[in-house]
Design an enzyme around this catalytic site. Structure first.
Site, mmCIF file in Angstrom:
data_model
loop_
_atom_site.group_PDB
_atom_site.id
_atom_site.type_symbol
_atom_site.label_atom_id
_atom_site.label_comp_id
_atom_site.label_asym_id
_atom_site.label_seq_id
_atom_site.Cartn_x
_atom_site.Cartn_y
_atom_site.Cartn_z
ATOM 1 N N LYS A 87 0.826 -1.209 0.000
ATOM 2 C CA LYS A 87 0.000 0.000 0.000
ATOM 3 C C LYS A 87 0.866 1.267 0.000
ATOM 4 C CE LYS A 87 -2.149 -1.324 3.706
ATOM 5 N NZ LYS A 87 -1.452 -2.629 3.816
ATOM 6 N N THR A 88 1.837 1.313 0.900
ATOM 7 C CA THR A 88 2.715 2.487 0.962
ATOM 8 C C THR A 88 3.481 2.629 -0.357
ATOM 9 O OG1 THR A 88 2.926 2.296 3.353
ATOM 10 C CG2 THR A 88 4.646 3.538 2.210
ATOM 11 N N ASP A 132 -1.839 7.162 5.900
ATOM 12 C CA ASP A 132 -1.724 5.759 6.276
ATOM 13 C C ASP A 132 -2.633 5.487 7.473
ATOM 14 O OD1 ASP A 132 -0.758 3.235 5.967
ATOM 15 O OD2 ASP A 132 1.313 3.695 6.517
ATOM 16 N N THR A 181 -5.548 -1.238 6.722
ATOM 17 C CA THR A 181 -5.527 -2.701 6.806
ATOM 18 C C THR A 181 -6.906 -3.198 7.199
ATOM 19 O OG1 THR A 181 -4.739 -2.428 9.070
ATOM 20 C CG2 THR A 181 -3.086 -2.975 7.409
ATOM 21 N N ARG A 240 6.550 -8.301 1.706
ATOM 22 C CA ARG A 240 7.440 -7.880 2.789
ATOM 23 C C ARG A 240 8.112 -9.094 3.437
ATOM 24 N NH1 ARG A 240 4.477 -4.518 6.477
ATOM 25 N NH2 ARG A 240 5.350 -2.703 5.427
HETATM 26 N N1 LIG Z 1 3.964 -5.478 -5.841
HETATM 27 C C1 LIG Z 1 5.173 -5.415 -5.288
HETATM 28 N N2 LIG Z 1 6.270 -5.641 -6.043
HETATM 29 C C2 LIG Z 1 7.485 -5.621 -5.471
HETATM 30 N N3 LIG Z 1 7.734 -5.376 -4.180
HETATM 31 C C3 LIG Z 1 6.681 -5.128 -3.393
HETATM 32 C C4 LIG Z 1 5.356 -5.133 -3.898
HETATM 33 N N4 LIG Z 1 4.511 -4.853 -2.903
HETATM 34 C C5 LIG Z 1 5.266 -4.693 -1.810
HETATM 35 N N5 LIG Z 1 6.570 -4.858 -2.094
HETATM 36 C C6 LIG Z 1 7.676 -4.782 -1.143
HETATM 37 O O1 LIG Z 1 7.168 -5.125 0.138
HETATM 38 C C7 LIG Z 1 7.550 -4.163 1.096
HETATM 39 C C8 LIG Z 1 6.339 -3.765 1.896
HETATM 40 O O2 LIG Z 1 5.461 -3.001 1.120
HETATM 41 P P1 LIG Z 1 4.649 -1.759 1.714
HETATM 42 O O3 LIG Z 1 5.443 -1.083 2.764
HETATM 43 O O4 LIG Z 1 4.200 -0.944 0.570
HETATM 44 O O5 LIG Z 1 3.425 -2.517 2.374
HETATM 45 P P2 LIG Z 1 2.140 -1.887 3.089
HETATM 46 O O6 LIG Z 1 0.950 -2.489 2.415
HETATM 47 O O7 LIG Z 1 2.250 -0.407 3.103
HETATM 48 O O8 LIG Z 1 2.258 -2.479 4.558
HETATM 49 P P3 LIG Z 1 1.686 -1.852 5.944
HETATM 50 O O9 LIG Z 1 0.208 -2.145 5.973
HETATM 51 O O10 LIG Z 1 2.399 -2.634 7.002
HETATM 52 O O11 LIG Z 1 2.012 -0.393 5.954
HETATM 53 C C9 LIG Z 1 8.196 -3.008 0.343
HETATM 54 O O12 LIG Z 1 9.514 -2.895 0.729
HETATM 55 C C10 LIG Z 1 8.197 -3.377 -1.096
HETATM 56 O O13 LIG Z 1 9.521 -3.405 -1.560
HETATM 57 MG MG LIG Z 2 2.488 0.924 4.668
#
Ligand SMILES: Nc1ncnc2c1ncn2[C@@H]1O[C@H](COP(=O)(O)OP(=O)(O)OP(=O)(O)O)[C@@H](O)[C@H]1O
Ligand SMILES: [Mg+2]
Length: 367
Positions: A87-88, A132, A181, A240
């Site tokens: 998401k981030t 977020d 989430t 992740r």
């Molecule tokens: N589609 C993708 N392709 C490649 N790498 C990804 C992808 N999605 C996530 N990642 C990797 O996974 C890691 C976590 O992603 P991210 O921080 O965006 O998750 P999030 O959904 O924001 O999690 P949270 O809910 O904990 O904030 C990042 O470092 C990213 O490199």
């Molecule tokens: Mg995030």
């Protein structure tokens, strides 16, 4: 609406999940300090680089391209999905694709409407505001956000009581990207104000293999297809976790195998870290083992199960169970926790033949 309305500043969205999946847990879906540093380096920077989530990517691509063609800011975007799914990452990609700056904040950081007004009024034209954990914003801030999202305007209240006056403040057009989430906790009026909602799904193993190859390349690691597949299979559908397991396998490979990662190295390394072929760790297996060996597969109450594994109730419920349920290894029933046939198979145990067992209760399956 009052700017410094601290009295009604209860966080929206009810009870919060305990932050229980501590940093020592290799398969924890949330990020720890080390992750956060490495994640920045591994984040895809464009939609093309973003692996998987085909439908979301395609739809988002249209939303952004159309906005660019119109010379307008993109519609507000809501990203929902489990921790670690991207998401981030996607929010930063949205800003990059729009060629817009991004401001990052989070629900818990905005407890008063005034906090939000300060951020909104300092946005630049076309800026992306990433909010977020948007489900954890306070009610007054949430209400201010409704008007800002819809009319690009907020009412600033000056003074208190009967003499208070509302001064309207025009905002520049901006794109709100909200992440959560727990989409279910968002009040419908807020959810409805997003022009595009993306529900992120868990990743398929082949997609995680691509994530692993990409990360290995960026980290300058040598890994073959089978090695990547072995790690992907244990990554719980979460990029992740895939990246984190890759780094632990790298450590092992550097010490024991001159850096090269193949299936055997990955399997042995993850065995050392107690992550099994299906991605279960020690806690997950302890819960299953107690359920099967001590309680004949259930049903057993959560508290009893927690005592049996020597953990807090919340830890079992919020840390171990979600993945076990998702994997179809455990079921939560009104009568208690029950193991599925897959759980017996996974631990290599034989379910007891059905008879009026020790608990005197019929099981869930075939009862
Ligand atoms: N589609 C993708 N392709 C490649 N790498 C990804 C992808 N999605 C996530 N990642 C990797 O996974 C890691 C976590 O992603 P991210 O921080 O965006 O998750 P999030 O959904 O924001 O999690 P949270 O809910 O904990 O904030 C990042 O470092 C990213 O490199
Ligand atoms: Mg995030």
């Amino acid at each position: 609406m009052n700017w410094d309305d601290s009295s009604s500043g209860t966080p929206g969205g009810g009870p919060q999940p305990a932050d229980a999946d501590g940093p020592d847990r290799l398969v924890a879906p949330s990020a720890d300090g080390e992750d956060q540093a490495v994640e920045a380096a591994l984040r895809p920077k464009s939609l093309d680089e973003f692996v998987g989530q085909e439908r979301v990517r395609e739809q988002l691509d249209l939303v952004l391209k159309a906005a660019l063609a119109r010379g307008a800011t993109a519609d507000h975007v809501l990203l929902s999905g489990a921790p670690g799914l991207g998401k981030t990452t996607l929010s930063m990609i949205i800003a990059a694709e729009m060629g817009a700056p991004i401001r990052i904040t989070s629900g818990p950081a905005i407890q008063h409407a005034g906090d939000l007004a300060a951020i909104l009024s300092s946005l630049q034209d076309g800026e992306v505001l990433f909010l977020d954990e948007i489900h954890r914003m306070s009610r007054p801030a949430e209400e201010m956000l409704y008007m800002a999202m819809e009319d690009f305007r907020v009412d600033v209240i000056v003074g208190k009581g009967p003499g208070a006056t509302a001064i309207p403040l025009e905002l520049p057009p901006f794109t709100l990207v909200g992440a959560t989430t727990r989409a279910g906790l968002l009040p419908p009026p807020l959810r409805d104000r997003f022009g595009f909602t993306a529900q992120m799904e868990f990743y398929e193993p082949v997609e995680l293999e691509r994530v692993i190859h990409r990360s290995a390349h960026l980290l300058d690691l040598e890994i073959d297809a089978d090695g990547a597949a072995e790690i992907a299979g244990r990554s719980r559908g979460t990029p992740r976790i895939a990246n984190r397991l890759l780094r632990r396998v790298r450590d092992y490979a550097q010490v024991k195998a001159e850096g090269y990662i193949n299936r055997d190295i990955a399997a042995v390394a993850l065995q050392v870290y107690e992550v099994d072929e299906r991605g279960l760790d020690r806690l997950d297996r302890a819960v299953l083992q107690a359920l099967l060996k001590l309680f004949g597969g259930g049903p057993v109450g959560l508290s009893t199960l927690a005592v049996a594994v020597g953990e807090e109730r919340e830890t079992v419920e919020e840390v171990a169970e979600p993945f076990l349920v998702r994997e179809g290894l455990l079921a939560r029933t009104p009568r208690g926790r029950v193991a599925t046939p897959a759980a017996w198979a996974h631990l290599g145990l034989t379910p007891p033949t059905r008879s009026p067992g020790a608990s005197g209760q019929p099981g869930l399956f075939g009862a």
